[in-house]
Design a protein around this motif. Structure first.
Motif, PDB file in Angstrom:
ATOM      1  N   THR A  24     -12.002 -12.429 -11.340  1.00  0.00           N
ATOM      2  CA  THR A  24     -12.720 -13.319 -12.519  1.00  0.00           C
ATOM      3  C   THR A  24     -14.174 -12.780 -12.932  1.00  0.00           C
ATOM      4  O   THR A  24     -14.386 -12.989 -13.949  1.00  0.00           O
ATOM      5  N   GLU A  25     -14.392 -11.685 -12.277  1.00  0.00           N
ATOM      6  CA  GLU A  25     -15.634 -10.889 -12.650  1.00  0.00           C
ATOM      7  C   GLU A  25     -15.548 -10.336 -13.912  1.00  0.00           C
ATOM      8  O   GLU A  25     -16.383 -10.270 -14.630  1.00  0.00           O
ATOM      9  N   ILE A  26     -14.216  -9.853 -14.167  1.00  0.00           N
ATOM     10  CA  ILE A  26     -13.948  -9.213 -15.512  1.00  0.00           C
ATOM     11  C   ILE A  26     -13.417 -10.593 -16.497  1.00  0.00           C
ATOM     12  O   ILE A  26     -12.865  -9.869 -17.486  1.00  0.00           O
ATOM     13  N   GLY A  27     -13.658 -11.716 -16.330  1.00  0.00           N
ATOM     14  CA  GLY A  27     -13.254 -12.668 -17.108  1.00  0.00           C
ATOM     15  C   GLY A  27     -11.782 -12.855 -17.301  1.00  0.00           C
ATOM     16  O   GLY A  27     -11.510 -13.787 -17.976  1.00  0.00           O
ATOM     17  N   ALA A  28     -10.992 -12.473 -16.310  1.00  0.00           N
ATOM     18  CA  ALA A  28      -9.567 -12.925 -16.200  1.00  0.00           C
ATOM     19  C   ALA A  28      -9.008 -12.701 -15.098  1.00  0.00           C
ATOM     20  O   ALA A  28      -9.449 -11.721 -14.336  1.00  0.00           O
ATOM     21  N   LEU A  29      -7.910 -13.361 -14.824  1.00  0.00           N
ATOM     22  CA  LEU A  29      -7.159 -13.030 -13.570  1.00  0.00           C
ATOM     23  C   LEU A  29      -6.160 -11.783 -13.795  1.00  0.00           C
ATOM     24  O   LEU A  29      -6.092 -11.275 -14.945  1.00  0.00           O
ATOM     25  N   ALA A  30      -5.362 -11.099 -12.673  1.00  0.00           N
ATOM     26  CA  ALA A  30      -4.655 -10.024 -13.101  1.00  0.00           C
ATOM     27  C   ALA A  30      -3.809 -10.105 -14.170  1.00  0.00           C
ATOM     28  O   ALA A  30      -3.136 -11.274 -14.259  1.00  0.00           O
ATOM     29  N   GLY A  31      -3.522  -9.114 -15.180  1.00  0.00           N
ATOM     30  CA  GLY A  31      -2.520  -9.111 -15.933  1.00  0.00           C
ATOM     31  C   GLY A  31      -1.057  -8.924 -15.287  1.00  0.00           C
ATOM     32  O   GLY A  31      -0.898  -8.480 -14.381  1.00  0.00           O
ATOM     33  N   LEU A  32      -0.259  -8.809 -16.455  1.00  0.00           N
ATOM     34  CA  LEU A  32       1.142  -8.481 -16.031  1.00  0.00           C
ATOM     35  C   LEU A  32       1.390  -7.062 -15.416  1.00  0.00           C
ATOM     36  O   LEU A  32       2.121  -7.116 -14.433  1.00  0.00           O
ATOM     37  N   SER A  33       0.523  -6.185 -15.961  1.00  0.00           N
ATOM     38  CA  SER A  33       0.772  -4.847 -15.624  1.00  0.00           C
ATOM     39  C   SER A  33       0.277  -4.517 -14.023  1.00  0.00           C
ATOM     40  O   SER A  33       0.729  -3.852 -13.261  1.00  0.00           O
ATOM     41  N   GLU A  34      -0.849  -5.378 -13.569  1.00  0.00           N
ATOM     42  CA  GLU A  34      -1.419  -5.217 -12.297  1.00  0.00           C
ATOM     43  C   GLU A  34      -0.560  -5.840 -11.338  1.00  0.00           C
ATOM     44  O   GLU A  34      -0.244  -5.683 -10.225  1.00  0.00           O
ATOM     45  N   CYS A  35       0.126  -7.003 -11.963  1.00  0.00           N
ATOM     46  CA  CYS A  35       0.947  -7.878 -10.949  1.00  0.00           C
ATOM     47  C   CYS A  35       2.237  -6.847 -10.843  1.00  0.00           C
ATOM     48  O   CYS A  35       2.859  -6.978  -9.626  1.00  0.00           O
ATOM     49  N   GLU A  36       2.907  -6.337 -11.799  1.00  0.00           N
ATOM     50  CA  GLU A  36       4.134  -5.415 -11.508  1.00  0.00           C
ATOM     51  C   GLU A  36       3.874  -4.251 -10.510  1.00  0.00           C
ATOM     52  O   GLU A  36       4.814  -3.875  -9.722  1.00  0.00           O
ATOM     53  N   SER A  37       2.530  -3.813 -10.475  1.00  0.00           N
ATOM     54  CA  SER A  37       2.153  -2.623  -9.562  1.00  0.00           C
ATOM     55  C   SER A  37       1.928  -3.112  -8.252  1.00  0.00           C
ATOM     56  O   SER A  37       1.912  -2.329  -6.970  1.00  0.00           O
ATOM     57  N   ALA A  38       1.409  -4.245  -8.266  1.00  0.00           N
ATOM     58  CA  ALA A  38       0.568  -4.981  -6.830  1.00  0.00           C
ATOM     59  C   ALA A  38       1.620  -5.272  -5.825  1.00  0.00           C
ATOM     60  O   ALA A  38       2.677  -5.627  -6.128  1.00  0.00           O
ATOM     61  N   THR A  39       1.266  -5.383  -4.719  1.00  0.00           N
ATOM     62  CA  THR A  39       2.105  -5.830  -3.362  1.00  0.00           C
ATOM     63  C   THR A  39       1.473  -6.648  -2.525  1.00  0.00           C
ATOM     64  O   THR A  39       0.246  -6.662  -2.454  1.00  0.00           O
ATOM     65  N   ILE A  40       2.092  -7.517  -1.655  1.00  0.00           N
ATOM     66  CA  ILE A  40       1.363  -8.160  -0.677  1.00  0.00           C
ATOM     67  C   ILE A  40       0.526  -7.611   0.211  1.00  0.00           C
ATOM     68  O   ILE A  40      -0.580  -7.738   0.466  1.00  0.00           O
ATOM     69  N   ASP A  41       0.986  -5.993   0.529  1.00  0.00           N
ATOM     70  CA  ASP A  41       0.045  -5.318   1.352  1.00  0.00           C
ATOM     71  C   ASP A  41      -1.283  -4.865   0.481  1.00  0.00           C
ATOM     72  O   ASP A  41      -2.270  -5.035   1.270  1.00  0.00           O
ATOM     73  N   ASP A  42      -1.326  -4.796  -0.708  1.00  0.00           N
ATOM     74  CA  ASP A  42      -2.630  -4.605  -1.290  1.00  0.00           C
ATOM     75  C   ASP A  42      -3.396  -5.648  -0.997  1.00  0.00           C
ATOM     76  O   ASP A  42      -4.584  -5.583  -0.990  1.00  0.00           O
ATOM     77  N   VAL A  43      -2.815  -6.914  -1.328  1.00  0.00           N
ATOM     78  CA  VAL A  43      -3.603  -8.194  -1.057  1.00  0.00           C
ATOM     79  C   VAL A  43      -4.155  -8.236   0.307  1.00  0.00           C
ATOM     80  O   VAL A  43      -5.441  -8.518   0.584  1.00  0.00           O
ATOM     81  N   ASN A  44      -3.370  -7.819   1.426  1.00  0.00           N
ATOM     82  CA  ASN A  44      -3.838  -7.876   2.842  1.00  0.00           C
ATOM     83  C   ASN A  44      -4.973  -6.856   3.000  1.00  0.00           C
ATOM     84  O   ASN A  44      -5.906  -7.037   3.739  1.00  0.00           O
ATOM     85  N   GLU A  45      -4.895  -5.708   2.235  1.00  0.00           N
ATOM     86  CA  GLU A  45      -6.128  -4.596   2.483  1.00  0.00           C
ATOM     87  C   GLU A  45      -7.386  -5.087   1.789  1.00  0.00           C
ATOM     88  O   GLU A  45      -8.471  -4.976   2.358  1.00  0.00           O
TER      89      GLU A  45
END
Length: 222
Positions: A24-45
């Motif tokens: 939210t600091e950059i004004g929006a939630l993750a876009g589709l491109s970020e979601c496609e490359s992200a994993t649950i492990d990324d969130v855990n880290e």
């Protein structure tokens, strides 16, 4: 205040809040491109990264930001909880049992019969005396309905606030330094509770060697 002083569930929620604050600091939630490359492990880290500084960061948060994040977190939890249940193989045609809020169920399936042991978190106790009633059963012998002391057929126990844990067997309570949700997050803790339950069932003459290992499961109440 140290992060280790916070209850595990609170720490998780705060961790997710800080993670979402990054977006939210950059004004929006993750876009589709970020979601496609992200994993649950990324969130855990990311959660691990912020775990030590969470109290100070939350204390400095603004009302509007905290309220927005609380709503976003609830939306995320509403998606996560059904996904967790999908990992629990249910015996057909037995209905999926409802785990007690402030506790959970440890379940195994043996010879086409499902056994579930209700457990309460620390600070809670059963609404009914269960010291000699370790588990509930669903299978052919029960007409594929759950044996339960409660009305409704799916809720197997109730965990009420209590300073003393005296209504259930000694093993029917999660360790004082843990909860059902915390146990679910640790493969080692899950295995420990399942092994305790299997040993208890075996002591009652049930052949646990023929159990469906893929149906071993812990369900937490919310």
């Amino acid at each position: 205040m140290c992060s280790s002083c916070l209850p595990w569930k609170t720490l998780l929620l705060l961790s997710l809040a800080v993670l979402l604050a990054d977006f939210t600091e950059i004004g929006a939630l993750a876009g589709l491109s970020e979601c496609e490359s992200a994993t649950i492990d990324d969130v855990n880290e990311s959660l691990k990264k912020y775990s030590k500084c969470l109290p100070d960061m939350i204390a400095k948060g603004e009302k509007a930001s905290i309220n927005f994040l609380a709503w976003t977190l609830q939306e995320a939890l509403d998606l996560l909880r059904p996904a967790q249940e999908q990992f629990c193989k249910q015996l057909t045609p037995c209905p999926r049992p409802v785990a007690p809020k402030n506790g959970g169920l440890v379940c195994v399936t043996i010879d086409s019969t499902q056994y579930c042991k209700p457990m309460c978190n620390k600070g809670y106790d059963f609404g009914f005396l269960r010291s000699s009633r370790l588990y509930e059963v669903c299978g052919n012998a029960t007409g594929f309905s759950w044996t339960t002391q409660l009305i409704g057929g799916k809720a197997l126990a109730v965990c009420n606030p209590s300073e003393m844990a005296i209504s259930g067997a000694k093993s029917a309570y999660f360790p004082s330094n843990s909860t059902c949700v915390h146990t679910l997050a640790s493969p080692e803790a899950q295995a420990e509770q399942l092994n305790i339950f299997l040993k208890e069932i075996a002591e009652q003459g049930i052949d646990v060697s023929v159990r469906d290992q893929g149906a071993d499961c812990i369900l937490c109440g919310y």
